[in-house]
Design an enzyme around this catalytic site. Structure first.
Site, PDB file in Angstrom:
ATOM      1  N   HIS A   1      11.317 -20.443   0.240  1.00 28.23           N
ATOM      2  CA  HIS A   1      11.997 -20.277   1.757  1.00 28.23           C
ATOM      3  C   HIS A   1      12.919 -19.356   1.843  1.00 28.23           C
ATOM      4  O   HIS A   1      13.314 -18.625   0.724  1.00 28.23           O
ATOM      5  CB  HIS A   1      12.593 -21.672   1.937  1.00 28.23           C
ATOM      6  CG  HIS A   1      11.602 -22.769   2.027  1.00 28.23           C
ATOM      7  ND1 HIS A   1      10.860 -23.459   1.080  1.00 28.23           N
ATOM      8  CD2 HIS A   1      11.167 -23.547   3.348  1.00 28.23           C
ATOM      9  CE1 HIS A   1      10.274 -24.627   1.787  1.00 28.23           C
ATOM     10  NE2 HIS A   1      10.303 -24.296   2.980  1.00 28.23           N
TER      11      HIS A   1
ATOM     12  N   GLY B   1      20.347 -30.931  18.140  1.00 28.29           N
ATOM     13  CA  GLY B   1      20.423 -29.447  17.350  1.00 28.29           C
ATOM     14  C   GLY B   1      19.806 -28.359  17.889  1.00 28.29           C
ATOM     15  O   GLY B   1      19.218 -27.319  17.360  1.00 28.29           O
TER      16      GLY B   1
ATOM     17  N   ASP C   1      24.303 -30.159  20.830  1.00 27.02           N
ATOM     18  CA  ASP C   1      24.534 -29.616  19.587  1.00 27.02           C
ATOM     19  C   ASP C   1      25.594 -30.024  19.050  1.00 27.02           C
ATOM     20  O   ASP C   1      26.033 -31.186  19.527  1.00 27.02           O
ATOM     21  CB  ASP C   1      24.455 -27.927  19.646  1.00 27.02           C
ATOM     22  CG  ASP C   1      24.138 -27.434  18.532  1.00 27.02           C
ATOM     23  OD1 ASP C   1      22.935 -27.367  18.310  1.00 27.02           O
ATOM     24  OD2 ASP C   1      24.962 -26.587  17.806  1.00 27.02           O
TER      25      ASP C   1
ATOM     26  N   LYS D   1      18.034 -21.886   3.990  1.00 21.79           N
ATOM     27  CA  LYS D   1      17.818 -23.035   4.000  1.00 21.79           C
ATOM     28  C   LYS D   1      18.933 -23.913   3.009  1.00 21.79           C
ATOM     29  O   LYS D   1      19.222 -23.379   1.990  1.00 21.79           O
ATOM     30  CB  LYS D   1      16.214 -23.362   3.191  1.00 21.79           C
ATOM     31  CG  LYS D   1      15.759 -24.904   3.176  1.00 21.79           C
ATOM     32  CD  LYS D   1      14.471 -24.830   2.694  1.00 21.79           C
ATOM     33  CE  LYS D   1      14.100 -26.264   2.687  1.00 21.79           C
ATOM     34  NZ  LYS D   1      14.059 -26.832   3.982  1.00 21.79           N
TER      35      LYS D   1
ATOM     36  N   ASN E   1       7.230 -32.061   6.883  1.00 21.23           N
ATOM     37  CA  ASN E   1       6.817 -30.722   7.276  1.00 21.23           C
ATOM     38  C   ASN E   1       5.952 -30.699   8.460  1.00 21.23           C
ATOM     39  O   ASN E   1       5.057 -31.867   8.341  1.00 21.23           O
ATOM     40  CB  ASN E   1       6.240 -30.159   6.172  1.00 21.23           C
ATOM     41  CG  ASN E   1       6.027 -28.381   6.593  1.00 21.23           C
ATOM     42  OD1 ASN E   1       5.429 -28.017   7.512  1.00 21.23           O
ATOM     43  ND2 ASN E   1       6.288 -27.885   5.454  1.00 21.23           N
TER      44      ASN E   1
END
Length: 248
Positions: free
Chosen positions: A133, A8, A34, A137, A105
């Site tokens: 957020h 990613g 990716d 997201k 997180n």
């Protein structure tokens, strides 16, 4: 040098991870993958640790493929469930010595907020979680908020507390998602990055615990800590939560 491949790598978080790894004195950036790239580029010869920051729809398959290749993984993608964790555990059982670390997180402030919420929750009658957020997201509520709700609920059960009081009649959709008995509210707003508030209340008093991550750089110390810890091969199997690597 720890050889790190980033899965990613062209995403928002992936680019930040690439920069952090590239700047670390004890790490070497090996492969950047990716969506259009083949996993054949990644193997145990060129990669000590893979870091996955993709999307929930593909991260499980990514992790299973990396485990099959004998590569330990640090995962920052959210959207995990108990069923998905179990699939990872089964794959790891067939590949002893490989480790997978999944963090709701990576921000130290968020991990400490979750820890403090667990310490405080046993002393308060009411508890709710608000997570805020950016609107790009894809999952809601956030993995961090879900994890915090479970932390609060566990503390309440250990303290022998009953259900959180709530006299709402009708209109329950406006009360947010109930996670393990705790109401969790999700806000998506342009200008925000990643923020969480834990509200705890008794008659006549309130405690607010808030963590704010203003940019993606705030996650990098936690990501680098996780890479270094997992590279030591001292955490085979599945580990969940950055608190596992902190002295809490």
């Amino acid at each position: 040098m720890i050889k790190v491949s980033v899965i990613g790598a062209h995403g928002r978080m992936g680019r930040t991870v690439v920069g952090a790894v590239d700047s670390a004195d004890d790490m070497e950036l090996s492969q950047q993958l990716d969506a259009s790239d083949s996993f054949d580029l990644v193997n145990s010869g060129n990669t000590d640790i893979a870091v996955d920051f993709t999307v929930p729809s593909v991260t499980l398959n990514n992790v299973l493929e990396l485990v099959r290749r004998g590569i330990s993984v640090v995962v920052g993608t959210t959207g995990w469930t108990d069923e998905r964790f179990e699939e990872v555990r089964k794959a790891l059982a067939e590949n002893p010595g490989v480790g997978v670390f999944i963090a709701p997180n990576f921000a130290i402030s968020a991990v400490l907020a979750d820890h403090f919420a667990g310490v405080a929750a046993r002393y308060f009658e009411s508890a709710e979680v608000i997570e805020l957020h950016h609107p790009d997201k894809v999952d809601a509520p956030s993995g961090t908020a879900i994890h915090t709700a479970h932390t609060i609920a566990d503390a309440r059960r250990e303290a022998g507390l009953g259900s959180v009081p709530d006299g709402t009649q009708g209109g329950m959709d406006s009360r947010g998602e109930v996670v393990d008995g705790i109401h969790v509210h999700a806000v998506r707003l342009r200008g925000l990055n990643a923020h969480e508030e834990v509200l705890l209340g008794n008659a006549g008093e309130q405690l607010t615990i808030r963590a704010d991550s203003f940019d993606r750089g705030s996650f990098m110390p936690g990501v680098l800590l996780s890479i270094r810890t997992m590279a030591g091969r001292e955490h085979p199997g599945l580990t969940i939560g950055l608190d596992s690597f902190l002295d809490l």
